[in-house]
Write an enzyme that holds these catalytic residues in place. Structure first.
Site, PDB file in Angstrom:
ATOM      1  N   HIS A 126       0.838  -1.207   0.000  1.00 32.45           N
ATOM      2  CA  HIS A 126       0.000   0.000   0.000  1.00 32.45           C
ATOM      3  C   HIS A 126       0.873   1.257   0.000  1.00 32.45           C
ATOM      4  O   HIS A 126       0.699   2.152  -0.833  1.00 32.45           O
ATOM      5  CB  HIS A 126      -0.905  -0.026   1.237  1.00 32.45           C
ATOM      6  CG  HIS A 126      -1.773   1.173   1.406  1.00 32.45           C
ATOM      7  ND1 HIS A 126      -3.131   1.150   1.179  1.00 32.45           N
ATOM      8  CD2 HIS A 126      -1.492   2.451   1.789  1.00 32.45           C
ATOM      9  CE1 HIS A 126      -3.639   2.348   1.411  1.00 32.45           C
ATOM     10  NE2 HIS A 126      -2.662   3.150   1.784  1.00 32.45           N
ATOM     11  N   GLU A 127       1.805   1.312   0.943  1.00 30.33           N
ATOM     12  CA  GLU A 127       2.649   2.499   1.060  1.00 30.33           C
ATOM     13  C   GLU A 127       3.638   2.600  -0.099  1.00 30.33           C
ATOM     14  O   GLU A 127       3.920   3.700  -0.592  1.00 30.33           O
ATOM     15  CB  GLU A 127       3.398   2.483   2.398  1.00 30.33           C
ATOM     16  CG  GLU A 127       2.506   2.604   3.606  1.00 30.33           C
ATOM     17  CD  GLU A 127       1.665   3.866   3.586  1.00 30.33           C
ATOM     18  OE1 GLU A 127       2.151   4.917   3.117  1.00 30.33           O
ATOM     19  OE2 GLU A 127       0.501   3.804   4.020  1.00 30.33           O
ATOM     20  N   HIS A 161       2.007   4.257  -3.001  1.00 28.44           N
ATOM     21  CA  HIS A 161       1.976   5.714  -2.855  1.00 28.44           C
ATOM     22  C   HIS A 161       3.293   6.327  -3.331  1.00 28.44           C
ATOM     23  O   HIS A 161       3.312   7.301  -4.103  1.00 28.44           O
ATOM     24  CB  HIS A 161       1.782   6.103  -1.384  1.00 28.44           C
ATOM     25  CG  HIS A 161       0.393   5.918  -0.869  1.00 28.44           C
ATOM     26  ND1 HIS A 161      -0.738   6.262  -1.571  1.00 28.44           N
ATOM     27  CD2 HIS A 161      -0.049   5.457   0.331  1.00 28.44           C
ATOM     28  CE1 HIS A 161      -1.807   6.001  -0.842  1.00 28.44           C
ATOM     29  NE2 HIS A 161      -1.420   5.503   0.311  1.00 28.44           N
TER      30      HIS A 161
END
Length: 213
Positions: A21-22, A25
């Site tokens: 997820h990170e 980003h």
């Protein structure tokens, strides 16, 4: 009796899901012209660089033990929006990349489980693992789309909101996470209903894609 093996499996899945997820980003921010995450060592799949003790570990594990929808988050990847192409829309793209990655992981696990028959009775540990991957990633994705700063959904809302709403959201930036925690602690049923409804809707879409709805 506490299922230690189940907790360990959930914890590993949580770490992997949070890392991707990170990382998503950071990658999208880098593609759009901002190298802040890279310069600060956050453009990595090393989980220690992204962990938040409460959101990444305690919260999802407590939810796993309670049997409710599993969700959580991590330390936000640093992004300097001034460096991004496309202005607020660039920031929205960076934000949406995280939840979309979780939804993609959930869908891949769902497809593997569906077409290998791992979700049927007697599938054993592999069916449980794939089911956890689906549930945890859907929980992470939906939770992070809540439109409360600093969660990812607020970045998407900011891109389409009128100036008055943007001003309110900017003021909430420093204490929005407190609102999120208060909702989780004092209104867990409300959060679970919202989360559960969204997760059920996405699962219905998954089943529709494989021809079961």
């Amino acid at each position: 009796m506490v299922n230690l093996a189940g907790i360990l499996i959930a914890f590993i899945i949580i770490l992997i899901s949070m890392v991707f997820h990170e990382f998503a980003h950071g990658v999208v921010a880098y593609w759009l012209g901002d190298d802040t995450a890279k310069e600060q060592g956050r453009l990595t799949i090393n989980p220690m660089k992204h962990l938040d003790p409460f959101l990444s570990v305690l919260l999802p594990l407590m939810l796993a033990l309670s049997g409710g929808p599993i969700f959580g988050g991590a330390r936000p990847v640093p992004v300097d929006s001034r460096n991004l192409k496309h202005g607020v829309w660039g920031m929205a793209l960076v934000a949406i990349a995280g939840p979309l990655t979780n939804f993609l992981l959930a869908f891949v696990a769902f497809l593997i489980g569906w077409y290998t028959g791992s979700f049927t009775g007697g599938a054993g540990i592999w069916g449980e693992i794939l089911g956890d991957v689906v549930a945890i990633n859907l929980g992470f994705g939906v939770f992070n789309l809540l439109p409360i700063p600093p969660l990812d959904g607020s970045r998407v809302l900011y891109a389409i909101a009128p100036d008055g709403v943007r001003e309110i959201m900017a003021r909430m930036e420093n204490w929005g996470i407190i609102i999120v925690m208060l909702l989780i602690v004092f209104l867990p049923g409300f959060v679970s209903v919202i989360m559960g409804g969204a997760i059920s809707g996405i699962l219905e879409a998954f089943y529709w894609i494989v021809g079961m709805r």
